[in-house]
Write a protein that holds these residues in place. Sequence first.
Motif, PDB file in Angstrom:
ATOM      1  N   THR A   1       0.818  -1.217   0.000  1.00 21.02           N
ATOM      2  CA  THR A   1       0.000   0.000   0.000  1.00 21.02           C
ATOM      3  C   THR A   1       0.850   1.264   0.000  1.00 21.02           C
ATOM      4  O   THR A   1       0.376   2.333  -0.392  1.00 21.02           O
ATOM      5  N   ALA A   2       2.124   1.180   0.421  1.00 23.07           N
ATOM      6  CA  ALA A   2       2.974   2.362   0.518  1.00 23.07           C
ATOM      7  C   ALA A   2       3.277   2.970  -0.841  1.00 23.07           C
ATOM      8  O   ALA A   2       3.591   4.157  -0.940  1.00 23.07           O
ATOM      9  N   VAL A   3       3.205   2.180  -1.907  1.00 18.62           N
ATOM     10  CA  VAL A   3       3.577   2.679  -3.232  1.00 18.62           C
ATOM     11  C   VAL A   3       2.363   3.012  -4.089  1.00 18.62           C
ATOM     12  O   VAL A   3       2.520   3.375  -5.258  1.00 18.62           O
TER      13      VAL A   3
ATOM     14  N   GLN B   1      11.987   6.717  -6.691  1.00 15.57           N
ATOM     15  CA  GLN B   1      12.717   6.729  -5.425  1.00 15.57           C
ATOM     16  C   GLN B   1      13.347   5.368  -5.129  1.00 15.57           C
ATOM     17  O   GLN B   1      14.511   5.286  -4.710  1.00 15.57           O
ATOM     18  N   LEU B   2      12.617   4.293  -5.365  1.00 14.61           N
ATOM     19  CA  LEU B   2      13.107   2.956  -5.030  1.00 14.61           C
ATOM     20  C   LEU B   2      14.188   2.494  -5.996  1.00 14.61           C
ATOM     21  O   LEU B   2      15.110   1.761  -5.605  1.00 14.61           O
ATOM     22  N   GLU B   3      14.096   2.880  -7.247  1.00 17.71           N
ATOM     23  CA  GLU B   3      15.169   2.543  -8.184  1.00 17.71           C
ATOM     24  C   GLU B   3      16.477   3.202  -7.757  1.00 17.71           C
ATOM     25  O   GLU B   3      17.562   2.616  -7.860  1.00 17.71           O
ATOM     26  N   GLU B   4      16.386   4.414  -7.246  1.00 13.28           N
ATOM     27  CA  GLU B   4      17.580   5.102  -6.753  1.00 13.28           C
ATOM     28  C   GLU B   4      18.131   4.406  -5.508  1.00 13.28           C
ATOM     29  O   GLU B   4      19.347   4.310  -5.328  1.00 13.28           O
ATOM     30  N   VAL B   5      17.236   3.916  -4.649  1.00  8.84           N
ATOM     31  CA  VAL B   5      17.661   3.200  -3.448  1.00  8.84           C
ATOM     32  C   VAL B   5      18.440   1.937  -3.821  1.00  8.84           C
ATOM     33  O   VAL B   5      19.524   1.662  -3.283  1.00  8.84           O
ATOM     34  N   VAL B   6      17.902   1.152  -4.733  1.00 10.07           N
ATOM     35  CA  VAL B   6      18.557  -0.097  -5.142  1.00 10.07           C
ATOM     36  C   VAL B   6      19.879   0.199  -5.851  1.00 10.07           C
ATOM     37  O   VAL B   6      20.894  -0.479  -5.649  1.00 10.07           O
ATOM     38  N   ALA B   7      19.887   1.271  -6.668  1.00  9.81           N
ATOM     39  CA  ALA B   7      21.127   1.649  -7.352  1.00  9.81           C
ATOM     40  C   ALA B   7      22.202   2.061  -6.357  1.00  9.81           C
ATOM     41  O   ALA B   7      23.406   1.931  -6.644  1.00  9.81           O
ATOM     42  N   GLY B   8      21.801   2.516  -5.189  1.00 11.41           N
ATOM     43  CA  GLY B   8      22.761   2.899  -4.167  1.00 11.41           C
ATOM     44  C   GLY B   8      23.361   1.733  -3.415  1.00 11.41           C
ATOM     45  O   GLY B   8      24.242   1.942  -2.572  1.00 11.41           O
ATOM     46  N   GLY B   9      22.884   0.512  -3.682  1.00 10.93           N
ATOM     47  CA  GLY B   9      23.459  -0.662  -3.052  1.00 10.93           C
ATOM     48  C   GLY B   9      22.635  -1.266  -1.936  1.00 10.93           C
ATOM     49  O   GLY B   9      23.051  -2.240  -1.300  1.00 10.93           O
ATOM     50  N   PHE B  10      21.451  -0.733  -1.687  1.00  8.27           N
ATOM     51  CA  PHE B  10      20.582  -1.278  -0.649  1.00  8.27           C
ATOM     52  C   PHE B  10      19.723  -2.399  -1.221  1.00  8.27           C
ATOM     53  O   PHE B  10      19.385  -2.395  -2.408  1.00  8.27           O
TER      54      PHE B  10
ATOM     55  N   ALA C   1       4.476   6.390  -9.713  1.00  9.73           N
ATOM     56  CA  ALA C   1       5.608   6.846 -10.531  1.00  9.73           C
ATOM     57  C   ALA C   1       6.722   7.410  -9.657  1.00  9.73           C
ATOM     58  O   ALA C   1       7.905   7.089  -9.848  1.00  9.73           O
ATOM     59  N   LEU C   2       6.364   8.239  -8.680  1.00 12.55           N
ATOM     60  CA  LEU C   2       7.370   8.816  -7.792  1.00 12.55           C
ATOM     61  C   LEU C   2       7.999   7.740  -6.914  1.00 12.55           C
ATOM     62  O   LEU C   2       9.221   7.739  -6.692  1.00 12.55           O
ATOM     63  N   ALA C   3       7.170   6.804  -6.422  1.00 11.26           N
ATOM     64  CA  ALA C   3       7.703   5.720  -5.593  1.00 11.26           C
ATOM     65  C   ALA C   3       8.696   4.868  -6.376  1.00 11.26           C
ATOM     66  O   ALA C   3       9.758   4.487  -5.860  1.00 11.26           O
ATOM     67  N   LEU C   4       8.364   4.561  -7.631  1.00 11.83           N
ATOM     68  CA  LEU C   4       9.266   3.769  -8.465  1.00 11.83           C
ATOM     69  C   LEU C   4      10.598   4.490  -8.660  1.00 11.83           C
ATOM     70  O   LEU C   4      11.674   3.893  -8.553  1.00 11.83           O
TER      71      LEU C   4
END
Length: 609
Positions: A480-482, A492-501, A487-490
């Motif tokens: 439900t958080a996304v 943000q999360l792509e940037e998170v994964v790209a950062g190594g998390f 579009a904005l959540a996607l």
Amino acid sequence: MHRLVDQNGPGKDTLATEKNRAIQLILSTSDAGVDIFNFALFPEGEAMRTYNRTSADACFTHFTSAEVWATGSAEAFLTDMVSQVHPDDQAEMVSYIQAHYQSCYQGIDPGAVPSFSSQRFRARKQQGDWGWHEVRSRIYGHENGLLITEGVMTELTEVMQLLLEDKLTTLPNRLASEQWLQGVLDHEPDPDLAVINLDLDRFQSINDSFGQASGDVVIQQAAAMLRQQLPAGAWLARLEADEFLVILHPNRQGSDHPSAPASSDLATEAEAAVRLFQETIQRGFAERLELPLRLTLSGGASLNPSGVTCARTLLQQANTALMEAKQRGQAGYCIYSEAFSQAIEWRLHLERDLDLAIERGGFQLVYQPQVDRHGDWIGAEVLLRWPQPDGSSIGPDVFIPIAEQTGQIRGLSQWVLDTACSQLDRWRQEGLQPPRLAINLSSVQLEPSAEEPSVGELLLATCRRHGITPDQIELEITETAVLRNRALALQQLEEVVAGGFRLGIDDFGTGYSSLQLLQTFPVQVVKVDKSFVQRLPESTTDLQLVQGVLLIARQLGLQTVAEGVENEAQWQLLQTLGCDTYQGYFFDKPLTAQQMGDRMRATLDRRGP
């Protein structure tokens, strides 16, 4: 208008002085719609003079006792004046005049000049409609024995319309409603009233979709529909935006001495009125040809057979009931209960205490271990606790939703992240090998404002500050958080994964778009919700659901975690179904940082150097 009693005693100089002063007042206000009056009463009350500003020279007009004092007192003139006042304002005007005369009866010291008092009221204009006026006056004693009243009468119609009328609908506004309601409460003993706050559901979406001009038309048409269905004697106003107010006052509808309705009858009447308004609004807008809308109306009412004497209190109670109705869904209706105010007060205290706890570090983190198929620790979920002074604890299911609504979740989430990263660094400095920590992300964190850094930037900055690497952190989001802004959540999360998390979906299967999320978002871990695990192995339905989730995750190359494992039979079944990681009380309850450290040290000791 100026009134002065004719008298031969005061002398020509005194009379000339009074006349000159009056003329100056008249001339200075002739363009401002202002009447200046000044009249004196002899103890005998023989005659009266009037300054008339309509005359070019502001001359005196003489009234003899036969013309004005035929009744034997000044009350005839005052009674006639009050009769021109709007019925709802007459009581206030009578009280205002009586206050002046009361001071006469009590005696006024010669030479003492009190300050002005004022009163606003409506009176008939020459055109026949009602106009607003303000009178400012004072009464004082002259050394020759006269009692002199002087003051200013100003027409305020245009000003009061701006103050008391909603420009868009021409309905009374909040201030007018509060004044009218307070007048009823002040002058009627225990009036039977139903104060109803109405709100158009999802009105903002109309402005967003069609523009403010269309929204204004909707408000005007809604006001017209409510007017058509308004019960006799009721008050209708627009409070603000899409909120309207209806006040039912049954005692104003019928005879001069109506029987007071029982509170149950008043409640029935209020609910019937709201249901009629709801049907009218929904049907009226659905039938519009130019812009058909599915528009619904919610309502909250405060009933007053209970002796409330403050208008603001009744209005606030109605608004509180409205908020409760809207929380229950669209087109709702609710009657105020004291429990609502208690709940609001409790929430306000909770919000205040949340701020203090965030500022002072009043929360606690605990860590629930996650194990692999062999029972070895490979991670831990970070859980937030809020201990209270009495030894109890407020659960996150209580305060997290409130923190998300108020925005306090931003500060709270940063505290959690800082504390968990600091603890990882501390364990590392103690020579321990801490597992990866799983931390929940809020939907609010996925929607930073233009001035705020992205969630990925915040995470990386926190890791650098504490000297840890992103691969030591797994971030969990719920389905439900996304959903609010996909579009904005996607992004943000792509940037998170790209950062190594590492990114996981928590409580999988309890949301609305599970499979689509797996397909769209860059997740690496799926957590099977404990509600599906707890009834294993007895529940065939849950078994099939869990089996399906694990199969899909395995085919997509995703890691799986089962939470809520409470016995060995569940663990063995989940292993058979191919689950990778397990979490629950069967392995460990949530542990403090000290307990986690002790367990890690014990593990190192068993393994030896």
